[in-house]
Design a protein around this motif. Structure first.
Motif, PDB file in Angstrom:
ATOM      1  N   UNK A 354     -21.227 -16.181   7.442  1.00 20.23           N
ATOM      2  CA  UNK A 354     -20.817 -15.235   6.397  1.00 20.23           C
ATOM      3  C   UNK A 354     -20.005 -15.961   5.321  1.00 20.23           C
ATOM      4  N   UNK A 355     -19.978 -15.373   4.137  1.00 18.93           N
ATOM      5  CA  UNK A 355     -19.218 -15.927   3.017  1.00 18.93           C
ATOM      6  C   UNK A 355     -18.354 -14.822   2.423  1.00 18.93           C
ATOM      7  N   UNK A 356     -17.053 -15.073   2.328  1.00 21.73           N
ATOM      8  CA  UNK A 356     -16.124 -14.104   1.743  1.00 21.73           C
ATOM      9  C   UNK A 356     -15.664 -14.671   0.397  1.00 21.73           C
ATOM     10  N   UNK A 357     -16.024 -13.975  -0.679  1.00 24.04           N
ATOM     11  CA  UNK A 357     -15.786 -14.480  -2.025  1.00 24.04           C
ATOM     12  C   UNK A 357     -14.314 -14.357  -2.431  1.00 24.04           C
ATOM     13  N   UNK A 368     -17.704  -8.057  10.136  1.00 21.76           N
ATOM     14  CA  UNK A 368     -18.583  -8.545   9.074  1.00 21.76           C
ATOM     15  C   UNK A 368     -19.797  -9.183   9.734  1.00 21.76           C
ATOM     16  N   UNK A 369     -20.971  -8.657   9.423  1.00 24.14           N
ATOM     17  CA  UNK A 369     -22.195  -9.154  10.045  1.00 24.14           C
ATOM     18  C   UNK A 369     -22.461 -10.612   9.688  1.00 24.14           C
ATOM     19  N   UNK A 370     -23.132 -11.335  10.582  1.00 27.15           N
ATOM     20  CA  UNK A 370     -23.487 -12.721  10.284  1.00 27.15           C
ATOM     21  C   UNK A 370     -24.322 -12.845   9.007  1.00 27.15           C
ATOM     22  N   UNK A 371     -24.129 -13.952   8.311  1.00 30.67           N
ATOM     23  CA  UNK A 371     -24.944 -14.328   7.147  1.00 30.67           C
ATOM     24  C   UNK A 371     -24.840 -13.337   5.982  1.00 30.67           C
ATOM     25  N   UNK A 372     -23.764 -12.573   5.948  1.00 33.91           N
ATOM     26  CA  UNK A 372     -23.575 -11.662   4.825  1.00 33.91           C
ATOM     27  C   UNK A 372     -22.603 -12.281   3.820  1.00 33.91           C
ATOM     28  N   UNK A 373     -22.662 -11.790   2.596  1.00 33.30           N
ATOM     29  CA  UNK A 373     -21.740 -12.209   1.552  1.00 33.30           C
ATOM     30  C   UNK A 373     -20.859 -11.022   1.192  1.00 33.30           C
ATOM     31  N   UNK A 374     -19.555 -11.187   1.318  1.00 33.43           N
ATOM     32  CA  UNK A 374     -18.605 -10.119   1.004  1.00 33.43           C
ATOM     33  C   UNK A 374     -17.991 -10.436  -0.354  1.00 33.43           C
ATOM     34  N   UNK A 375     -18.273  -9.594  -1.336  1.00 28.99           N
ATOM     35  CA  UNK A 375     -17.810  -9.858  -2.696  1.00 28.99           C
ATOM     36  C   UNK A 375     -16.851  -8.787  -3.203  1.00 28.99           C
ATOM     37  N   UNK A 376     -16.549  -7.769  -2.384  1.00 29.44           N
ATOM     38  CA  UNK A 376     -15.591  -6.733  -2.784  1.00 29.44           C
ATOM     39  C   UNK A 376     -14.765  -6.334  -1.571  1.00 29.44           C
TER      40      UNK A 376
END
Length: 836
Positions: A354-357, A368-376
């Motif tokens: 996962x990536x947290x912006x 937070x699910x695997x391989x997701x991008x959290x941008x908010x």
């Protein structure tokens, strides 16, 4: 006499999500709560022993941590406000409650300072003041109260949080006061009153003696938001701020402070850095300006810089944390990226990849699910998987993903679908983590009236063998993953000894998540007995089944048996006792934990065994994994034979003995292997991948079954993957046939595996659109999609049961077509993903 009051009732809303689960004064500064540092400063600087604390928001968090203050050498007194009474109202409430008639030193519980408070008290008495405040020069004064003073320090004018056109001074109030008891007696009880808005204006209007002492030369930080919190850490680590007690830990080199029983790779630490007690930083980079709490694990290849990591956090391998605050008990999976300004609340779990912006805030207890991008920001709702078991079992990090409490509940859930008085057989590999996991599950079984036949440290095949021979209602085995000492895997077997089916997994998961656990009144039905004698029973049946005593060892020269320091070491000599063969044992005399095996990597063991077999006159070598369910074969001519190649070899062995037999293989088996087995006369059937997939179809009509890792099952014997029986069978075959010749007949295999992120909710749409795009091509659907092109080869798309991932397996007809196959299929998948 002077007493002190710390105001600690505020919510600290600008510090959320850190203050969702703790009051602001309990936020740690270099691993010590702010309020603890403040109490130490009061005690050391002023000698004050009686300290009152006003509370409102989450009061029990502070009271349970500080107790009566004896550990800090003070006496603490608490006053909990049902409704906020303001700064002055709260202090008056506590003073009245305690019956104090003393001069009171008042300070906010979220202030970080080294102000000389003793000097402030003396200044107060020297001026015979009614109220004295500590003041300092600031550039941005609109966030504070401002004062105008005469040359002696008497306050002439005061304005709380002025607007820009009201500013008349750059001297601000720090919120630290010394107050005479008669001032409190003039205040109304049980009313919301504030020192800055109510009390000071009243005193000035009444011509009381209000003084202010300048503290410009001292450090003072009102930690109002996340940026100020991080900035204060930078000041502390860079030594611009000296606090009582300083930084805990041993300074092993300039600017690097390490706590008790903590392990770090010193060469990869960039100061300044602080690490708490009992933490493990495994071959990862820390710093600069980084604080890591106690009981934190950072796995290999990760990087944490300019960040604050709270206690009991876990950071997986190859992850990056830059300029972030990671809350308590947060879990970051492998290959996670957390960017600048991110704050992750307590007990949140961030999945692999996962990536947290930047500047995102995640509230506590989110998933937070695997391989997701959290941008908010994520504030509301919790996502939780309703699936426990993957095709290979339940896998996770002990005390992080899988806690002992979780495993007790899991044992209770499995036992709840059995009848009271029934039993399971239970065992584990040698690792402490596996042992803790197994003991936790045993407690769960017994709590619902299910007995446990405890096999202790034993190979996995003995559990599945024992289910049938002992007549238990199931079995459970806990092992540590090879090379990953912190990860455990729980395998559950049904009353036939088969790995649990999808249907059984759903029943257990339903009980687990709905909390429909049986509470047994017949607790004595949940007996616990040690199960001895499995080794002897297994050895006798295996020897009889294979005619091991009749084996002629003259063709074999010498045979190496490498136990890899795993649990097979305990039983292998007894199992091979009846074989009159020249066996030489390696790594079988001492059973070592997975952590020890990791230091001498498993690949090094394999390389060593290959060198021994090929260079010192051995004909064969057997290398066992840590739990005895998977074998690696070494021959003097061909070297390593493992995975799909070993499956093909064993199919050849079985079909030599039983021509025309049925063979059950996973859907992902390379086409070259399937065709090879069919040419030998085997009747191949395919199953879904993983042990769960095999269990759906396996029965005694199959002579052999195999999973995609190369573990092999012999249903005529029992339903578990069995490296020991595989080795015995190979010994028998090699004593009668040329095993090198058999290996030389095995086909070549060309395959590549890639992973693609695909949300759970889009799987159906993806499959439909991909099928439509493929149009007339040959497609099989078992556990995903299998596509065949007679000019190119096979492509298999498999959906993960627990992660939002589709695995794409490429197997060309010939190696030269691999690059074309990968490009064309990945381009097609890309177009489908864009469409959905």
């Amino acid at each position: 006499m002077v007493k002190a009051v710390i105001m600690a009732g505020g919510e600290g809303s600008r510090l959320r999500p850190l203050t969702v689960t703790r009051p602001k004064p309990m936020i740690p500064l270099a691993n010590t709560p702010i309020i603890v540092r403040l109490i130490k400063h009061l005690k050391e600087n002023t000698g004050i022993s009686d300290i009152g604390i006003t509370l409102h928001y989450l009061p029990n968090v502070i009271m349970s941590h500080l107790n009566d203050g004896a550990d800090l050498g003070v006496r603490l007194h608490y006053a909990v406000e049902e409704k906020p009474l303001g700064t002055a109202g709260g202090v008056k409430n506590l003073v009245d409650l305690m019956g104090w008639d003393d001069t009171i030193l008042v300070i906010s519980g979220d202030v970080v300072t080294n102000i000389d408070l003793k000097r402030l008290v003396e200044f107060h008495f020297d001026n015979q003041a009614d109220l004295t405040m500590a003041v300092r020069r600031e550039t941005d004064v609109t966030r504070f109260g401002i004062v105008a003073l005469d040359e002696r320090g008497r306050v002439l004018r005061f304005k709380e949080k002025p607007s820009p056109n009201e500013v008349f001074s750059d001297i601000v109030n720090t919120g630290i006061y010394v107050i005479e008891p008669h001032v409190f007696k003039k205040l109304e009880a049980k009313r919301s009153l504030d020192f800055a808005s109510d009390v000071i204006p009243r005193l000035l209007a009444g011509n009381f003696r209000v003084f202010a002492m300048r503290v410009d030369d001292y450090y003072w930080s009102d930690i109002g938001d996340i940026e100020q919190y991080r900035a204060t850490h930078v000041d502390l680590l860079s030594r611009r701020l000296a606090l009582p007690g300083g930084v805990e830990g041993r300074e092993i080199r300039p600017g690097v402070f390490i706590g008790r029983n903590t392990h770090v790779d010193v060469e990869r630490v960039i100061p300044p850095v602080v690490v708490g007690n009992n933490s493990k930083i495994i071959s990862s980079t820390l710093g600069p300006y980084t604080v890591v709490g106690s009981n934190v694990v950072v796995e290999e290849g990760s990087r944490v810089e300019n960040s604050i990591v709270f206690d009991n956090a876990y950071i997986g391998s190859a992850s990056v944390v830059e300029g972030a605050v990671i809350g308590e008990k947060v879990t970051l999976g492998d290959h996670v990226v957390v960017s600048e300004g991110v704050v992750i609340g307590d007990e949140t779990r961030v999945g692999r990849g996962a990536s947290v912006k930047a500047r995102v805030k995640i509230w506590p207890m989110k998933i937070i699910d695997p391989y997701t991008t959290v941008s908010s920001d994520i504030r509301w709702g919790v996502r939780w998987s309703r699936v426990l078991f993957e095709p290979w079992g339940l896998t996770g990090i002990l005390n992080i993903d899988i806690t002992p409490e979780f495993l007790v509940k899991l044992g209770s859930a499995i036992g709840s679908i059995m009848r009271e008085g029934e039993s399971v057989i239970a065992g584990s590999d040698i690792s402490p983590a596996s042992h803790v996991g197994l003991q936790s599950m045993i407690a769960g079984f017994m709590s619902v009236g299910v007995g446990v036949r405890y096999a202790g440290y034993t190979p996995l095949p003995f559990i599945t063998f024992g289910v049938n021979r002992l007549g238990t209602s199931g079995g459970v085995y806990v092992n540590t993953l090879q090379g990953e000492y912190a990860k455990i895997r729980v395998k559950v077997f049904d009353r036939e000894g088969k790995f649990l089916s999808k249907n059984l997994a759903r029943k257990i998961e339903d009980v687990f998540f709905r909390e429909q656990l049986r509470r047994s009144a017949e607790i004595d039905a949940g007996f616990l007995v040690e199960e001895n004698g499995l080794e002897k029973l297994y050895a006798e049946e295996a020897s009889t089944l294979l005619d091991l005593e009749e084996v002629d060892g003259s063709k074999l020269s010498k045979v190496l048996v490498d136990c890899g320091g795993g649990v097979v070491s305990k039983v292998i000599a007894d199992v091979f006792f009846k074989a009159k063969l020249p066996l030489y044992y390696s790594n079988c005399t001492d059973v070592r934990t997975p952590r020890a095996i990791r230091r001498q990597a498993f690949t090094e063991l394999v390389d060593s065994s290959i060198a021994i077999v090929k260079g010192t006159g051995f004909r064969l070598g057997f290398i066992f994994d840590s739990d005895g369910d998977k074998l690696t074969l070494v021959t003097d001519r061909h070297g390593l034979v493992a995975g799909d190649k070993l499956v093909a070899l064993m199919a050849q062995v079985v079909l030599t003995e039983r021509p025309g037999s049925r063979v059950l293989l996973p859907e992902t088996t390379p086409r070259a292997i399937v065709e090879f087995v069919e040419r030998l006369g085997g009747k191949v059937e395919l199953a879904e991948t993983g042990l769960m997939g095999l269990s759906e179809k396996i029965n005694t009509s199959y002579a052999l079954a195999a999973d995609e890792r190369g573990s092999i099952i012999y249903p005529e014997f029992h339903y578990g993957p069995d490296a020991i029986f595989t080795a015995m069978r190979l010994l028998v075959f090699a004593s009668r046939s040329d095993i090198n010749e058999a290996v030389s007949r095995l086909p070549l295999i060309h395959r590549v595996v890639k992973e693609i992120y695909l949300p759970f909710e889009k799987r159906g749409l993806f499959a439909r659109e991909l099928t439509r795009a493929l149009d007339m091509r040959e497609i099989e659907m078992i556990d995903g999609l299998k596509i065949f092109d007679e000019e190119v080869g096979w492509v298999y798309l498999r959906f993960s049961r627990t992660d939002p991932v589709v695995e794409v397996i490429f197997e060309p007809i010939e190696e030269g077509k691999l690059e074309y196959m990968i490009k064309s299929v990945m381009d097609l998948i890309g177009r489908v993903l864009e469409k959905i």
